[in-house]
Structure formats: structure tokens, C-alpha cells
Scaffold this motif. Sequence first.
Motif, PDB file in Angstrom:
ATOM      1  N   PRO A   3      -1.101  22.580 -16.001  1.00 30.20           N
ATOM      2  CA  PRO A   3      -1.332  22.498 -17.442  1.00 30.20           C
ATOM      3  C   PRO A   3      -2.287  23.588 -17.907  1.00 30.20           C
ATOM      4  N   ALA A   4      -1.976  24.130 -19.073  1.00 27.70           N
ATOM      5  CA  ALA A   4      -2.789  25.221 -19.589  1.00 27.70           C
ATOM      6  C   ALA A   4      -2.930  25.101 -21.099  1.00 27.70           C
ATOM      7  N   LYS A  32      -3.662  32.507 -21.903  1.00 27.07           N
ATOM      8  CA  LYS A  32      -3.290  31.204 -21.359  1.00 27.07           C
ATOM      9  C   LYS A  32      -4.355  30.805 -20.335  1.00 27.07           C
ATOM     10  N   ILE A  33      -5.042  29.689 -20.574  1.00 26.72           N
ATOM     11  CA  ILE A  33      -6.147  29.245 -19.730  1.00 26.72           C
ATOM     12  C   ILE A  33      -5.736  27.974 -19.000  1.00 26.72           C
ATOM     13  N   ASN A  34      -5.825  27.991 -17.683  1.00 34.62           N
ATOM     14  CA  ASN A  34      -5.546  26.819 -16.865  1.00 34.62           C
ATOM     15  C   ASN A  34      -6.662  25.803 -17.093  1.00 34.62           C
ATOM     16  N   ILE A  35      -6.306  24.574 -17.350  1.00 32.77           N
ATOM     17  CA  ILE A  35      -7.301  23.543 -17.668  1.00 32.77           C
ATOM     18  C   ILE A  35      -8.210  23.280 -16.473  1.00 32.77           C
ATOM     19  N   PHE A  36      -7.627  23.156 -15.279  1.00 31.44           N
ATOM     20  CA  PHE A  36      -8.452  22.933 -14.086  1.00 31.44           C
ATOM     21  C   PHE A  36      -9.422  24.096 -13.879  1.00 31.44           C
ATOM     22  N   GLY A  37      -8.924  25.319 -14.030  1.00 29.28           N
ATOM     23  CA  GLY A  37      -9.778  26.489 -13.842  1.00 29.28           C
ATOM     24  C   GLY A  37     -10.926  26.518 -14.839  1.00 29.28           C
TER      25      GLY A  37
END
Length: 106
Positions: free
Chosen positions: A5-6, A13-18
Amino acid sequence: VKYGPAITLGKLKINIFGAIFGVWEVFWGIFFWYPMLMLYALSRKISSVLPGDLLGKKIDPFRRIPINIGYTWGLLSFTLFRMWPKIEGMENLEALREVDENGKKK
């Protein structure tokens, strides 16, 4: 490739976990790692001025305290996300032990 998910902000686009893990790392870096290393540097500086240099020559001549601080920071940051390193290639360890210092098999 789908990386999970991002959040999309324009073309970014940013990965939520990251993003969450990055904030967690920065938090522990600001409130644990950096202050502890600065405290160590200050105590080492003070110790070097005093007679005998107790911290530099007797207690921590190989500077293992900063290594332990970094290790503790890693434990604190990886624990919440259960991101423990996985060791692979153990089957190759015996082959490495059979090679001498010149790279030849014994």
C-alpha cells in the motif's frame, strides 16, 4: 511490481510501511542514538583532559561503547516491526573453513 500500500502525492508514491518505519527510525535516532553518542563523546573529551585518561585507556580503549549504543538502537528500532535479520548460506560455511589463508583447499 506491487510493493504494498502506498500514498500518492502528485507524482510521488510513498510506501506506507516505509513512511511509518522511517518516522520510527528518526524518532529513536533523535531521542536515543544521537544524545547517547554525544554524551559518550563529551565524557571521552572530559576524560582525556583529566589525569590518567580513565575512559580512553582503561574502560573503553577499543571504543566498544558506541558500537553497543548502535546495536541497542538497532534492537529498539527493529523490535516493533519484527524485522530480524535472517542468516542465509550456512551450508557454505564448512566450505569456507576448509580453505587456508592462500585460498586453497586443505
